[in-house]
Motif scaffolding. Structure first.
Motif, mmCIF file in Angstrom:
data_model
loop_
_atom_site.group_PDB
_atom_site.id
_atom_site.type_symbol
_atom_site.label_atom_id
_atom_site.label_comp_id
_atom_site.label_asym_id
_atom_site.label_seq_id
_atom_site.Cartn_x
_atom_site.Cartn_y
_atom_site.Cartn_z
ATOM 1 N N GLU A 8 9.929 1.543 -5.748
ATOM 2 C CA GLU A 8 11.296 1.263 -5.755
ATOM 3 C C GLU A 8 11.245 0.445 -3.979
ATOM 4 O OE1 GLU A 8 14.508 2.537 -6.988
ATOM 5 O OE2 GLU A 8 13.787 3.864 -8.849
ATOM 6 N N ARG A 9 12.108 0.203 -3.518
ATOM 7 C CA ARG A 9 12.601 -0.684 -2.400
ATOM 8 C C ARG A 9 13.339 -0.245 -2.459
ATOM 9 N NH1 ARG A 9 11.122 -6.009 0.002
ATOM 10 N NH2 ARG A 9 11.017 -4.629 1.618
ATOM 11 N N LEU A 38 3.884 -11.583 9.633
ATOM 12 C CA LEU A 38 2.378 -11.971 8.712
ATOM 13 C C LEU A 38 2.802 -12.969 8.099
ATOM 14 C CD1 LEU A 38 3.132 -8.460 6.886
ATOM 15 C CD2 LEU A 38 2.228 -9.292 8.629
ATOM 16 N N ASP A 39 1.570 -13.945 7.716
ATOM 17 C CA ASP A 39 1.168 -14.569 7.460
ATOM 18 C C ASP A 39 1.659 -14.862 6.090
ATOM 19 O OD1 ASP A 39 -0.900 -14.277 6.163
ATOM 20 O OD2 ASP A 39 -2.032 -15.311 7.871
ATOM 21 N N MET A 40 1.034 -16.340 4.926
ATOM 22 C CA MET A 40 1.798 -15.588 3.445
ATOM 23 C C MET A 40 1.107 -15.098 2.598
ATOM 24 S SD MET A 40 4.513 -15.587 1.719
ATOM 25 C CE MET A 40 5.753 -16.942 2.799
ATOM 26 N N SER A 41 -0.484 -15.034 3.452
ATOM 27 C CA SER A 41 -1.776 -14.558 2.478
ATOM 28 C C SER A 41 -1.326 -12.724 2.915
ATOM 29 C CB SER A 41 -2.755 -15.133 3.278
ATOM 30 O OG SER A 41 -3.290 -14.573 4.126
ATOM 31 N N ASP A 42 -1.294 -12.813 3.771
ATOM 32 C CA ASP A 42 -1.901 -10.997 4.375
ATOM 33 C C ASP A 42 0.114 -10.287 3.551
ATOM 34 O OD1 ASP A 42 -3.531 -10.921 6.071
ATOM 35 O OD2 ASP A 42 -1.880 -11.491 7.615
ATOM 36 N N TRP A 43 1.358 -10.927 3.515
ATOM 37 C CA TRP A 43 2.430 -10.350 3.282
ATOM 38 C C TRP A 43 2.729 -10.172 1.734
ATOM 39 C CZ3 TRP A 43 6.753 -7.825 2.922
ATOM 40 C CH2 TRP A 43 7.368 -8.006 2.579
ATOM 41 N N GLY A 71 0.373 -4.844 -2.690
ATOM 42 C CA GLY A 71 1.126 -3.393 -2.646
ATOM 43 C C GLY A 71 1.915 -2.600 -3.685
ATOM 44 N N GLN A 72 3.449 -3.042 -3.617
ATOM 45 C CA GLN A 72 4.641 -2.687 -3.561
ATOM 46 C C GLN A 72 5.182 -2.190 -4.625
ATOM 47 O OE1 GLN A 72 7.483 -3.729 -0.748
ATOM 48 N NE2 GLN A 72 6.980 -2.947 0.910
#
Length: 96
Positions: free
Chosen positions: A89-90, A73-78, A84-85
């Motif tokens: 918790e991850r 992913l490019d930085m803007s998509d990432w 969104g997270q």
């Protein structure tokens, strides 16, 4: 089996050692501290698949979870994925 190093630029081992010595020893994306439970990886901020280069200015310390999730992913998509997270918790994968 380890992935081969790109032909130019700093080695993975040297890059990780430099970050550890500089106290940059946490994931740039989620701030997880590296250690036995969180594996440090070298992320290409601009992915090689999108024209990024394997040079120090394009490398960042990332945990395995973030590095795998970011992928190409490019930085803007990432950043949209990360936004969104927020507030969730991850899971951290334990390897070894």
């Amino acid at each position: 089996m380890r992935a081969p190093e790109p032909p130019h630029g700093p080695s993975r081992r040297d890059t990780l050692r430099r970050w550890e010595e500089a106290d940059e020893w946490s994931c740039i994306y989620c701030d997880a501290s590296f250690g036995p439970m969180v594996v440090a990886e070298v992320d290409h901020v601009i992915p090689l698949a999108l024209g990024g280069v394997h040079e120090s200015f394009n490398l960042a310390p990332a945990c395995a979870d973030c590095n795998r999730a970011k992928g190409d992913l490019d930085m803007s998509d990432w950043l949209r994925v990360l936004a969104g997270q927020l507030g969730t918790e991850r899971e951290v994968t334990v390897t070894g």
